[in-house]
Design a protein around this motif. Structure first.
Motif, PDB file in Angstrom:
ATOM      1  N   LYS A   1      40.028  16.408  54.634  1.00 21.76           N
ATOM      2  CA  LYS A   1      39.280  15.800  53.517  1.00 21.76           C
ATOM      3  C   LYS A   1      39.236  16.758  52.317  1.00 21.76           C
ATOM      4  O   LYS A   1      39.470  16.344  51.176  1.00 21.76           O
ATOM      5  CB  LYS A   1      37.866  15.480  54.023  1.00 21.76           C
ATOM      6  CG  LYS A   1      36.972  14.676  53.098  1.00 21.76           C
ATOM      7  CD  LYS A   1      35.658  14.385  53.846  1.00 21.76           C
ATOM      8  CE  LYS A   1      34.530  14.009  52.916  1.00 21.76           C
ATOM      9  NZ  LYS A   1      34.547  12.600  52.528  1.00 21.76           N
ATOM     10  N   LYS A   2      38.968  18.022  52.604  1.00 24.62           N
ATOM     11  CA  LYS A   2      38.950  19.017  51.510  1.00 24.62           C
ATOM     12  C   LYS A   2      40.331  19.121  50.867  1.00 24.62           C
ATOM     13  O   LYS A   2      40.449  19.173  49.643  1.00 24.62           O
ATOM     14  CB  LYS A   2      38.555  20.398  52.056  1.00 24.62           C
ATOM     15  CG  LYS A   2      37.070  20.572  52.327  1.00 24.62           C
ATOM     16  CD  LYS A   2      36.724  22.066  52.475  1.00 24.62           C
ATOM     17  CE  LYS A   2      35.239  22.243  52.787  1.00 24.62           C
ATOM     18  NZ  LYS A   2      34.935  22.065  54.227  1.00 24.62           N
TER      19      LYS A   2
ATOM     20  N   ASP B   1      43.032   9.919  49.596  1.00 23.92           N
ATOM     21  CA  ASP B   1      42.123  10.798  48.859  1.00 23.92           C
ATOM     22  C   ASP B   1      41.035  11.227  49.844  1.00 23.92           C
ATOM     23  O   ASP B   1      41.032  10.787  50.999  1.00 23.92           O
ATOM     24  CB  ASP B   1      41.548  10.133  47.602  1.00 23.92           C
ATOM     25  CG  ASP B   1      40.625   8.957  47.912  1.00 23.92           C
ATOM     26  OD1 ASP B   1      40.275   8.743  49.097  1.00 23.92           O
ATOM     27  OD2 ASP B   1      40.250   8.246  46.974  1.00 23.92           O
ATOM     28  N   GLY B   2      40.152  12.089  49.388  1.00 25.58           N
ATOM     29  CA  GLY B   2      39.132  12.607  50.301  1.00 25.58           C
ATOM     30  C   GLY B   2      37.942  11.679  50.467  1.00 25.58           C
ATOM     31  O   GLY B   2      36.942  12.056  51.103  1.00 25.58           O
ATOM     32  N   ASN B   3      38.067  10.484  49.969  1.00 23.81           N
ATOM     33  CA  ASN B   3      36.930   9.570  49.938  1.00 23.81           C
ATOM     34  C   ASN B   3      36.822   8.744  51.224  1.00 23.81           C
ATOM     35  O   ASN B   3      36.897   7.514  51.191  1.00 23.81           O
ATOM     36  CB  ASN B   3      37.057   8.656  48.711  1.00 23.81           C
ATOM     37  CG  ASN B   3      35.794   7.863  48.457  1.00 23.81           C
ATOM     38  OD1 ASN B   3      34.723   8.251  48.907  1.00 23.81           O
ATOM     39  ND2 ASN B   3      35.941   6.747  47.764  1.00 23.81           N
TER      40      ASN B   3
ATOM     41  N   SER C   1      41.093  16.351  48.561  1.00 27.49           N
ATOM     42  CA  SER C   1      40.303  16.344  47.337  1.00 27.49           C
ATOM     43  C   SER C   1      40.889  17.271  46.282  1.00 27.49           C
ATOM     44  O   SER C   1      40.421  17.295  45.141  1.00 27.49           O
ATOM     45  CB  SER C   1      38.859  16.771  47.655  1.00 27.49           C
ATOM     46  OG  SER C   1      38.322  15.899  48.626  1.00 27.49           O
ATOM     47  N   ASP C   2      41.902  18.033  46.671  1.00 33.70           N
ATOM     48  CA  ASP C   2      42.492  18.984  45.723  1.00 33.70           C
ATOM     49  C   ASP C   2      43.985  19.142  46.036  1.00 33.70           C
ATOM     50  O   ASP C   2      44.437  20.196  46.510  1.00 33.70           O
ATOM     51  CB  ASP C   2      41.745  20.323  45.852  1.00 33.70           C
ATOM     52  CG  ASP C   2      41.843  21.151  44.586  1.00 33.70           C
ATOM     53  OD1 ASP C   2      42.507  20.704  43.632  1.00 33.70           O
ATOM     54  OD2 ASP C   2      41.246  22.245  44.562  1.00 33.70           O
TER      55      ASP C   2
END
Lengths: 193, 193
Positions: free
Chosen positions: B88-89, B14-16, B92-93
């Motif tokens: 990362k972006k 995930d983007g975390n 997140s999607d």
């Protein structure tokens, strides 16, 4: 010993750059970080007897060299930010070796070339002889290369006086870090046993 | 088309993760960033018709693939942080292409291998045939490689069913990003004109 001398036209010459923005605030100091990883790291190990010397020519205080010697480097990871953070520390205390082994010194490109003048020096150049046709034998080499802007003509002329040859990597023009990887691989496989 | 498929054992799905600490918080997502730069960038230009597909197998949501296609990539610089910020972006999607062209999708390593099964697939392996002895002709290649941990045995066996050969880059074991640079150079110079 393999030595890579990298000329950086704009790289910042104090530690006052932002690790979150190496390309802009560091004057493309990210190029040196990538070149260091390409020059010094194997998988799970550092190479032996390999050095990268970045010659920084940006503001505020040029020239400064950064020397990273695989034989004394420690505590640094191959990611850009890790390498950059130690370069930043070295730049904040010119002349003092950091705990990582990285050191910044007040030297010019010509000083460095002169220092290595009794070793076989090769200049990477798109119009040089193709590396596949060069007899690169032994284990003592100094390679000079420029960043994306290139080496200024007067410094290049100076280096030519000491160089054995100009060599090219073929028809494509590569990132400096890619050039170093290719040269390392070429030398690793030049004299297969 | 050249395609590099990189198996990442621990890369976060995930983007975390923290852009200030890619190796640890990102589960070595820095390896994918360096591989992307090695795969896609020339000096002052992106390659054409080249893709890197990172297969992320870390927590919390494996597997996820990240696809970066040189033909549609834009607005990304070759430094690790720039590449990482777009990954990362994308993470997140999942399923949506970012403005950069980078996309994350819910696919496994085996899904990706199957997708490319009608192309010539080569697995990078230390015990493979030396690349210098392989007849790598044409311009359609898929290369599979692992991160510093390697490809799990069951996934490697799966890939072997589709692969034309296992190839090695010689006696040294290189960073994944260095492997990609070397393969690109080798292919660039395989059929010199």
């Amino acid at each position: 010993m393999r030595v890579f001398i990298l000329y950086l036209n704009k790289a910042r010459t104090d530690g006052n750059f932002n690790l979150d923005d190496l390309p802009s605030s560091g004057g493309r100091i990210d190029v040196l970080c990538r070149c260091a990883t390409a020059a010094l790291w194997l998988s799970h190990a550092l190479r032996k007897d390999t050095k990268i010397i970045g010659v920084l020519n940006g503001s505020p205080n040029p020239p400064i060299t950064i020397t990273i010697d695989s034989n004394i480097l420690r505590g640094v990871s191959p990611d850009e930010r890790s390498v950059a953070s130690w370069i930043k520390k070295a730049l904040s205390d010119v002349g003092m070796r950091t705990r990582s082994g990285i050191v910044a010194e007040r030297k010019s490109f010509q000083d460095v070339v002169r220092e290595y003048s009794n070793h076989p020096i090769y200049i990477l150049h798109e119009k040089g002889e193709n590396i596949k046709k060069c007899a690169l034998e032994g284990d003592d080499f100094v390679f000079i290369l420029g960043d994306h802007i290139g080496i200024p003509r007067n410094d290049e002329r100076f280096a030519e006086r000491y160089a054995r040859a100009k060599i090219s990597l073929g028809p494509q023009s590569y990132l400096a870090s890619s050039c170093i990887t290719i040269i390392n691989w070429f030398l690793d496989n030049a004299n297969p046993t």
